[in-house]
Scaffold this motif. Structure first.
Motif, PDB file in Angstrom:
ATOM      1  N   ASN A  29       3.364  -0.657 -18.246  1.00 50.83           N
ATOM      2  CA  ASN A  29       3.917  -1.970 -18.552  1.00 50.83           C
ATOM      3  C   ASN A  29       2.961  -2.743 -19.461  1.00 50.83           C
ATOM      4  OD1 ASN A  29       5.322  -4.346 -18.644  1.00 50.83           O
ATOM      5  ND2 ASN A  29       5.265  -4.751 -16.453  1.00 50.83           N
ATOM      6  N   GLN A  30       1.886  -3.321 -18.889  1.00 49.50           N
ATOM      7  CA  GLN A  30       0.995  -4.127 -19.706  1.00 49.50           C
ATOM      8  C   GLN A  30      -0.381  -4.262 -19.046  1.00 49.50           C
ATOM      9  OE1 GLN A  30       2.219  -8.214 -20.015  1.00 49.50           O
ATOM     10  NE2 GLN A  30       2.568  -8.440 -17.837  1.00 49.50           N
ATOM     11  N   VAL A  31      -1.327  -4.794 -19.848  1.00 51.13           N
ATOM     12  CA  VAL A  31      -2.676  -5.117 -19.376  1.00 51.13           C
ATOM     13  C   VAL A  31      -2.951  -6.572 -19.750  1.00 51.13           C
ATOM     14  CG1 VAL A  31      -5.128  -4.572 -19.501  1.00 51.13           C
ATOM     15  CG2 VAL A  31      -3.451  -2.753 -19.735  1.00 51.13           C
ATOM     16  N   THR A  32      -3.481  -7.357 -18.798  1.00 54.52           N
ATOM     17  CA  THR A  32      -3.784  -8.759 -19.071  1.00 54.52           C
ATOM     18  C   THR A  32      -5.195  -9.104 -18.616  1.00 54.52           C
ATOM     19  OG1 THR A  32      -2.863  -9.487 -16.946  1.00 54.52           O
ATOM     20  CG2 THR A  32      -1.377  -9.464 -18.860  1.00 54.52           C
ATOM     21  N   GLN A  33      -5.694 -10.205 -19.172  1.00 55.46           N
ATOM     22  CA  GLN A  33      -7.009 -10.745 -18.802  1.00 55.46           C
ATOM     23  C   GLN A  33      -6.830 -12.232 -18.524  1.00 55.46           C
ATOM     24  OE1 GLN A  33      -9.895 -12.052 -21.791  1.00 55.46           O
ATOM     25  NE2 GLN A  33     -11.275 -10.448 -21.046  1.00 55.46           N
ATOM     26  N   LYS A  34      -7.264 -12.670 -17.341  1.00 52.91           N
ATOM     27  CA  LYS A  34      -7.119 -14.068 -16.962  1.00 52.91           C
ATOM     28  C   LYS A  34      -8.493 -14.653 -16.692  1.00 52.91           C
ATOM     29  CE  LYS A  34      -4.368 -17.070 -13.942  1.00 52.91           C
ATOM     30  NZ  LYS A  34      -3.369 -17.089 -12.841  1.00 52.91           N
ATOM     31  N   SER A  35      -8.803 -15.773 -17.342  1.00 52.72           N
ATOM     32  CA  SER A  35     -10.100 -16.413 -17.176  1.00 52.72           C
ATOM     33  C   SER A  35     -10.098 -17.277 -15.929  1.00 52.72           C
ATOM     34  CB  SER A  35     -10.436 -17.271 -18.405  1.00 52.72           C
ATOM     35  OG  SER A  35      -9.547 -18.370 -18.487  1.00 52.72           O
ATOM     36  N   SER A  36     -11.287 -17.704 -15.521  1.00 46.29           N
ATOM     37  CA  SER A  36     -11.391 -18.569 -14.349  1.00 46.29           C
ATOM     38  C   SER A  36     -10.717 -19.914 -14.590  1.00 46.29           C
ATOM     39  CB  SER A  36     -12.868 -18.778 -13.999  1.00 46.29           C
ATOM     40  OG  SER A  36     -13.586 -19.289 -15.118  1.00 46.29           O
ATOM     41  N   ALA A  37     -10.533 -20.276 -15.879  1.00 45.07           N
ATOM     42  CA  ALA A  37      -9.856 -21.527 -16.212  1.00 45.07           C
ATOM     43  C   ALA A  37      -8.343 -21.400 -16.119  1.00 45.07           C
ATOM     44  CB  ALA A  37     -10.252 -21.977 -17.623  1.00 45.07           C
ATOM     45  N   GLY A  38      -7.840 -20.163 -15.937  1.00 48.07           N
ATOM     46  CA  GLY A  38      -6.398 -19.953 -15.785  1.00 48.07           C
ATOM     47  C   GLY A  38      -5.704 -19.455 -17.032  1.00 48.07           C
ATOM     48  N   THR A  39      -6.435 -19.311 -18.138  1.00 45.94           N
ATOM     49  CA  THR A  39      -5.824 -18.819 -19.380  1.00 45.94           C
ATOM     50  C   THR A  39      -5.624 -17.306 -19.305  1.00 45.94           C
ATOM     51  OG1 THR A  39      -6.952 -20.569 -20.611  1.00 45.94           O
ATOM     52  CG2 THR A  39      -6.038 -18.739 -21.885  1.00 45.94           C
ATOM     53  N   GLU A  40      -4.400 -16.874 -19.549  1.00 46.79           N
ATOM     54  CA  GLU A  40      -4.076 -15.447 -19.476  1.00 46.79           C
ATOM     55  C   GLU A  40      -3.801 -14.906 -20.870  1.00 46.79           C
ATOM     56  OE1 GLU A  40      -1.909 -13.003 -16.103  1.00 46.79           O
ATOM     57  OE2 GLU A  40      -0.418 -13.950 -17.406  1.00 46.79           O
ATOM     58  N   VAL A  41      -4.367 -13.755 -21.165  1.00 51.78           N
ATOM     59  CA  VAL A  41      -4.240 -13.135 -22.488  1.00 51.78           C
ATOM     60  C   VAL A  41      -3.720 -11.713 -22.326  1.00 51.78           C
ATOM     61  CG1 VAL A  41      -5.479 -12.423 -24.573  1.00 51.78           C
ATOM     62  CG2 VAL A  41      -6.136 -14.529 -23.397  1.00 51.78           C
ATOM     63  N   SER A  42      -2.775 -11.333 -23.168  1.00 52.89           N
ATOM     64  CA  SER A  42      -2.264  -9.965 -23.154  1.00 52.89           C
ATOM     65  C   SER A  42      -3.224  -9.043 -23.891  1.00 52.89           C
ATOM     66  CB  SER A  42      -0.879  -9.895 -23.815  1.00 52.89           C
ATOM     67  OG  SER A  42      -0.476  -8.550 -23.993  1.00 52.89           O
TER      68      SER A  42
END
Length: 473
Positions: A380-393
């Motif tokens: 499906n997909q891979v994501t990265q989420k920062s401690s600030a809540g910003t999510e990046v594909s």
């Protein structure tokens, strides 16, 4: 008698000579072994054939012939360093650690007799003040235990993999059955959809016919001509402000009389309206039943809307009912069609030769690395989420990218969110054997290019030949 004594003396003499010769031979062999062992120190058994005691020695690269006495004499004669395997004289030389009980290996000859034991059997420090204990057996024991643990883990992984293969086959069959059921539902909905469209068309045609009919209802005709004639009290062929005020009222406030401005608005901004204009304007307003209606002139009170005609109203309700049914049927068909498309997309993915990776399709795995949370949803997909809540594909499912021998050892997720340097983010996931399934590591070795280590039993491969710890005797 003398002859017998002489014979015995002779035999004793021979025994003495033989005994001395034997001890001399043994001593010679022993010394030869000592010399030979000195000469071939730092050589593996596969190279000993090049170092047999003889008059001359040929450098292994064939570049030079030297007297054999110059082998291991602490002076480098051969360019490849082969004449000094047991000393540090040659910069390109190598010293062979036998390491009985552990893994044998080579070290640079510069480390020989440098006061630091590089070989676990301490053979590289044969002529130095260093006093190192032989740790080969302990190292070998630990490595053998590690290898045995790996083999046990591999066996367990293969056992779990077999279970997942069986589950994958069952799941694949369930998905195929689900697809067939959805396709049958879609066919049934298609038939119902066509039936609702037919009924909706018939209801619309009936309503249209009634709306265009000239039959009168409740003291006036429901046609445009009949209604115009009803409103045209003086029969002068046009509608005035006074005629509108006397015969038209509001639906929500039937007792209030229209003002002159309200009547003018209904007449399209003028004070009079002919039949042609009436057909295209006020007729639609009156028959819609949204704001105004016709007063019942016979009763003197508030009358019914043209839309309140029982025949017309029944036809309108039927048309609205069929429109609602048609909309529901269309929504159901679209939903089932979307489910079919999504299921077909998932079934088109390569889940391994035995569908062993199919169980990963509906799962997601997370790993916390410093201030980031990485999420891998296989296929499906891979994501990265920062401690600030910003999510990046970091990429969506692309393809398998393993080697030809093991194509299912690596995955690529591509076309993630754009990187500030240009291009899009992508992730390479390496699958490794383990008894559990989950993310083990996530890194960004280069800008916007990510790598992950994903452990799962289905990545385990049978080992035909396991290289264990061996000793070279």
């Amino acid at each position: 008698m003398r002859s017998k004594v002489m014979n015995e003396n002779w035999h004793n003499f021979l025994r003495l000579i033989f005994s001395m010769r034997f001890h001399i031979v043994v001593a010679t062999v022993f010394w030869s072994d000592l010399v030979d062992s000195r000469k071939i120190r730092g050589i593996s058994s596969s190279y000993k054939r090049f170092y047999r005691e003889k008059k001359s020695f040929l450098c292994i690269d064939g570049s030079k012939m030297i007297p054999f006495e110059q082998v291991n004499d602490d002076y480098c004669d051969c360019q490849d360093g082969s004449d000094e395997p047991g000393t540090s004289a040659c910069p390109r030389g190598r010293f062979y650690c036998t390491n009985l009980g552990f893994r044998p290996h080579y070290i640079p000859s510069s480390r020989v007799n440098d006061g630091i034991c590089d070989c676990c059997d301490a053979s590289d420090e044969y002529n130095s003040p260093a006093r190192c204990q032989n740790s080969c057996w302990n190292l070998g024991q630990r490595e053998r235990a590690f290898v045995e643990g790996q083999m046990r883990a591999l066996d367990e992984g293969l056992r779990l993999k077999q279970q997942l293969i069986e589950e994958g086959v069952l799941l694949w069959r369930e998905k195929q059955a689900q697809l067939r059921e959805l396709q049958q539902v879609a066919e049934d909905l298609q038939l119902k959809l066509e039936e609702h469209r037919r009924k909706k068309h018939e209801a619309d045609q009936t309503l249209k016919a009634l709306q265009s009919s000239d039959s009168g209802h409740a003291g006036y005709n429901s046609s445009a001509v009949g209604l115009f004639n009803l409103l045209d009290s003086n029969k002068d062929g046009s509608l005035s402000v006074e005629e509108i005020q006397s015969k038209v009222t509001f639906i929500r406030d039937e007792t209030r009389v229209l003002t002159e401005d309200e009547a003018v608005t209904l007449l399209g901004g003028g004070h009079r309206m002919d039949l042609s204009t009436f057909r295209n304007t006020l007729w639609d307003i009156l028959t819609s039943g949204d704001s105004v209606k016709i007063k019942d002139m016979h009763s003197g009170g508030a009358g019914r809307l043209v839309g309140d005609d029982p025949h017309l109203k029944a036809a309108d309700r039927a048309a609205e009912w069929e429109a609602t049914n048609l909309k529901k049927a269309e929504e159901s068909y679209e939903q089932v069609s979307a489910e079919i498309s999504e299921l077909q997309r998932k079934l088109a993915i390569d889940y391994g030769t035995d569908w062993e990776f199919l169980f990963l399709n509906t799962q997601c795995f997370q790993l916390q690395v410093y201030e980031y949370t990485y999420t891998l949803c296989p296929f499906n997909q891979v994501t990265q989420k920062s401690s600030a809540g910003t999510e990046v594909s970091l990429g969506v499912w692309g393809m398998w990218s393993g080697s030809a021998n093991n194509p299912y050892s690596q995955q690529v997720y591509e076309n993630g969110e754009p990187c500030w340097q240009g291009g899009s983010r992508s992730t390479t996931v390496t699958l490794t054997c383990g008894t559990e399934t989950g993310l083990r590591s996530a890194k960004e070795p280069s800008k916007c290019q990510y790598i992950m280590d994903f452990q799962t039993p289905v990545a385990c491969q049978p080992v035909l030949k396991q290289r264990g710890v061996h000793s070279e005797l």
